[in-house]
Design a protein around this motif. Sequence first.
Motif, PDB file in Angstrom:
ATOM      1  N   MET A  26       0.828  -1.204   0.000  1.00 31.71           N
ATOM      2  CA  MET A  26       0.000   0.000   0.000  1.00 31.71           C
ATOM      3  C   MET A  26       0.862   1.255   0.000  1.00 31.71           C
ATOM      4  O   MET A  26       0.603   2.221  -0.713  1.00 31.71           O
ATOM      5  CB  MET A  26      -0.923   0.008   1.218  1.00 31.71           C
ATOM      6  CG  MET A  26      -1.804   1.250   1.315  1.00 31.71           C
ATOM      7  SD  MET A  26      -2.857   1.253   2.771  1.00 31.71           S
ATOM      8  CE  MET A  26      -1.659   1.550   4.073  1.00 31.71           C
ATOM      9  N   TYR A  27       1.924   1.242   0.803  1.00 29.57           N
ATOM     10  CA  TYR A  27       2.785   2.417   0.912  1.00 29.57           C
ATOM     11  C   TYR A  27       3.689   2.557  -0.313  1.00 29.57           C
ATOM     12  O   TYR A  27       4.054   3.677  -0.684  1.00 29.57           O
ATOM     13  CB  TYR A  27       3.609   2.343   2.196  1.00 29.57           C
ATOM     14  CG  TYR A  27       2.743   2.272   3.428  1.00 29.57           C
ATOM     15  CD1 TYR A  27       1.945   3.357   3.797  1.00 29.57           C
ATOM     16  CD2 TYR A  27       2.672   1.113   4.193  1.00 29.57           C
ATOM     17  CE1 TYR A  27       1.131   3.291   4.918  1.00 29.57           C
ATOM     18  CE2 TYR A  27       1.853   1.034   5.311  1.00 29.57           C
ATOM     19  CZ  TYR A  27       1.089   2.131   5.668  1.00 29.57           C
ATOM     20  OH  TYR A  27       0.265   2.065   6.765  1.00 29.57           O
ATOM     21  N   CYS A  28       4.031   1.446  -0.943  1.00 34.59           N
ATOM     22  CA  CYS A  28       4.792   1.524  -2.196  1.00 34.59           C
ATOM     23  C   CYS A  28       3.965   2.216  -3.277  1.00 34.59           C
ATOM     24  O   CYS A  28       4.465   3.084  -4.008  1.00 34.59           O
ATOM     25  CB  CYS A  28       5.197   0.123  -2.662  1.00 34.59           C
ATOM     26  SG  CYS A  28       6.391  -0.700  -1.581  1.00 34.59           S
ATOM     27  N   SER A  29       2.680   1.848  -3.366  1.00 36.08           N
ATOM     28  CA  SER A  29       1.787   2.495  -4.335  1.00 36.08           C
ATOM     29  C   SER A  29       1.631   3.973  -4.014  1.00 36.08           C
ATOM     30  O   SER A  29       1.616   4.824  -4.915  1.00 36.08           O
ATOM     31  CB  SER A  29       0.419   1.800  -4.335  1.00 36.08           C
ATOM     32  OG  SER A  29       0.524   0.445  -4.688  1.00 36.08           O
ATOM     33  N   LEU A  30       1.493   4.281  -2.742  1.00 31.88           N
ATOM     34  CA  LEU A  30       1.344   5.671  -2.308  1.00 31.88           C
ATOM     35  C   LEU A  30       2.607   6.471  -2.609  1.00 31.88           C
ATOM     36  O   LEU A  30       2.534   7.645  -3.014  1.00 31.88           O
ATOM     37  CB  LEU A  30       1.031   5.710  -0.812  1.00 31.88           C
ATOM     38  CG  LEU A  30       0.724   7.080  -0.194  1.00 31.88           C
ATOM     39  CD1 LEU A  30      -0.421   7.750  -0.918  1.00 31.88           C
ATOM     40  CD2 LEU A  30       0.397   6.918   1.283  1.00 31.88           C
ATOM     41  N   TYR A  31       3.754   5.837  -2.446  1.00 29.20           N
ATOM     42  CA  TYR A  31       5.041   6.475  -2.747  1.00 29.20           C
ATOM     43  C   TYR A  31       5.108   6.854  -4.229  1.00 29.20           C
ATOM     44  O   TYR A  31       5.469   7.984  -4.587  1.00 29.20           O
ATOM     45  CB  TYR A  31       6.168   5.515  -2.383  1.00 29.20           C
ATOM     46  CG  TYR A  31       7.558   6.008  -2.666  1.00 29.20           C
ATOM     47  CD1 TYR A  31       8.283   6.682  -1.687  1.00 29.20           C
ATOM     48  CD2 TYR A  31       8.159   5.784  -3.895  1.00 29.20           C
ATOM     49  CE1 TYR A  31       9.573   7.143  -1.942  1.00 29.20           C
ATOM     50  CE2 TYR A  31       9.437   6.240  -4.164  1.00 29.20           C
ATOM     51  CZ  TYR A  31      10.137   6.914  -3.181  1.00 29.20           C
ATOM     52  OH  TYR A  31      11.413   7.361  -3.441  1.00 29.20           O
ATOM     53  N   ALA A  84      -4.555   0.458  -9.355  1.00 34.42           N
ATOM     54  CA  ALA A  84      -3.715  -0.417  -8.528  1.00 34.42           C
ATOM     55  C   ALA A  84      -4.037  -0.256  -7.044  1.00 34.42           C
ATOM     56  O   ALA A  84      -4.075  -1.232  -6.291  1.00 34.42           O
ATOM     57  CB  ALA A  84      -2.240  -0.117  -8.788  1.00 34.42           C
ATOM     58  N   MET A  85      -4.304   0.975  -6.620  1.00 32.85           N
ATOM     59  CA  MET A  85      -4.623   1.222  -5.218  1.00 32.85           C
ATOM     60  C   MET A  85      -6.014   0.677  -4.869  1.00 32.85           C
ATOM     61  O   MET A  85      -6.250   0.245  -3.740  1.00 32.85           O
ATOM     62  CB  MET A  85      -4.527   2.715  -4.917  1.00 32.85           C
ATOM     63  CG  MET A  85      -3.098   3.232  -5.023  1.00 32.85           C
ATOM     64  SD  MET A  85      -2.908   4.995  -4.711  1.00 32.85           S
ATOM     65  CE  MET A  85      -3.045   5.008  -2.922  1.00 32.85           C
ATOM     66  N   ILE A 115       1.760  -0.315 -15.952  1.00 31.86           N
ATOM     67  CA  ILE A 115       1.127   1.010 -15.970  1.00 31.86           C
ATOM     68  C   ILE A 115       1.966   1.991 -16.786  1.00 31.86           C
ATOM     69  O   ILE A 115       1.435   2.768 -17.592  1.00 31.86           O
ATOM     70  CB  ILE A 115       0.947   1.526 -14.524  1.00 31.86           C
ATOM     71  CG1 ILE A 115      -0.139   0.723 -13.818  1.00 31.86           C
ATOM     72  CG2 ILE A 115       0.600   3.014 -14.513  1.00 31.86           C
ATOM     73  CD1 ILE A 115      -0.194   0.957 -12.318  1.00 31.86           C
ATOM     74  N   THR A 116       3.295   1.944 -16.609  1.00 35.18           N
ATOM     75  CA  THR A 116       4.182   2.848 -17.350  1.00 35.18           C
ATOM     76  C   THR A 116       4.195   2.519 -18.829  1.00 35.18           C
ATOM     77  O   THR A 116       4.110   3.423 -19.680  1.00 35.18           O
ATOM     78  CB  THR A 116       5.618   2.758 -16.785  1.00 35.18           C
ATOM     79  OG1 THR A 116       5.593   3.031 -15.385  1.00 35.18           O
ATOM     80  CG2 THR A 116       6.538   3.744 -17.482  1.00 35.18           C
ATOM     81  N   ILE A 117       4.282   1.232 -19.170  1.00 34.19           N
ATOM     82  CA  ILE A 117       4.293   0.816 -20.576  1.00 34.19           C
ATOM     83  C   ILE A 117       2.981   1.195 -21.255  1.00 34.19           C
ATOM     84  O   ILE A 117       2.965   1.650 -22.409  1.00 34.19           O
ATOM     85  CB  ILE A 117       4.556  -0.699 -20.688  1.00 34.19           C
ATOM     86  CG1 ILE A 117       5.996  -1.020 -20.277  1.00 34.19           C
ATOM     87  CG2 ILE A 117       4.286  -1.201 -22.110  1.00 34.19           C
ATOM     88  CD1 ILE A 117       6.313  -2.494 -20.230  1.00 34.19           C
ATOM     89  N   ILE A 181     -12.351  -0.388 -11.026  1.00 28.50           N
ATOM     90  CA  ILE A 181     -12.391   0.239  -9.706  1.00 28.50           C
ATOM     91  C   ILE A 181     -13.783   0.113  -9.099  1.00 28.50           C
ATOM     92  O   ILE A 181     -13.940  -0.181  -7.910  1.00 28.50           O
ATOM     93  CB  ILE A 181     -11.977   1.729  -9.805  1.00 28.50           C
ATOM     94  CG1 ILE A 181     -10.487   1.830 -10.143  1.00 28.50           C
ATOM     95  CG2 ILE A 181     -12.255   2.465  -8.496  1.00 28.50           C
ATOM     96  CD1 ILE A 181     -10.022   3.229 -10.484  1.00 28.50           C
ATOM     97  N   ALA A 182     -14.816   0.337  -9.924  1.00 26.78           N
ATOM     98  CA  ALA A 182     -16.191   0.204  -9.440  1.00 26.78           C
ATOM     99  C   ALA A 182     -16.480  -1.235  -9.004  1.00 26.78           C
ATOM    100  O   ALA A 182     -17.138  -1.471  -7.983  1.00 26.78           O
ATOM    101  CB  ALA A 182     -17.172   0.629 -10.537  1.00 26.78           C
TER     102      ALA A 182
END
Length: 269
Positions: A26-31, A84-85, A115-117, A181-182
Amino acid sequence: MYTIALLGNTLIVTVIWMDSTLQEPMYCSLYILAAVDIVMASLVVPKMVSIFSLGDSFISVNACFTQMYFVHAATAVETGLLLAMAFDCYVAICKPLHYKSILTPQVILGMSVIITIRAIIFMTPLSWMVSHLPFCGSNVVLHSYCGHMAVAKLAYADPMPSSLYSLIGSSITVGSDVAFIAASCNLILQAVFGLSSKNAQLKALSTCGSHVGVMALYYLPGMASIYVAWLGKDIVPSHIQVLLADLYMIIPPTLNPIIYGLRTKQIRE
């Protein structure tokens, strides 16, 4: 707002980087989200401020195309990170015992790369199409930054192919992300209402509600600006188009550190 976005996201990045206890997925995604927010806001606001305060409205052709590429690539990365979150939130609430076995560092890295690609695959053909349009002499971009629609309309050729590509690509990308997401929020709500503890229900609803709030502030102005630019100034005034495009570039980076960072107990501590 830009100052808040810079300070807030820099604080989030610094805290997560320095605290070894904040190494969960979770914190990696937030970072990563905080880092992207810094880039996204910084691509637009400093030049906007120089226009307002110094009257420096000049930008070279290459700088304009570069800004356009990275602005839209950053927004594509941002929507992928929100997805992702949402997945992280689903696993944490619906499959808590399997959280660490599902969201391994390898999975987090894989999602980040995908996501980047995806953003690069979307933006590279669009930038190629716009950069190969004929532009003659000096032009005035009727916008506060080099957005695709604003630049393409200056060409001495039909910008329809690139505009149609942008509209369809954005709609598919955002539409699929919002649908997933929904679906994750729906599964979370089903799991939440099955809990016996009221405190656990409230905590889970608060987390999901914050996520939905961020999505609304990001997706609604963003998609509205794309469709409004497609319709043209004859239907929607230019200043409304500019305002919508500015909002979705600066509001999420400003609010994300508050909603995702300061509301998180571990980060506050």
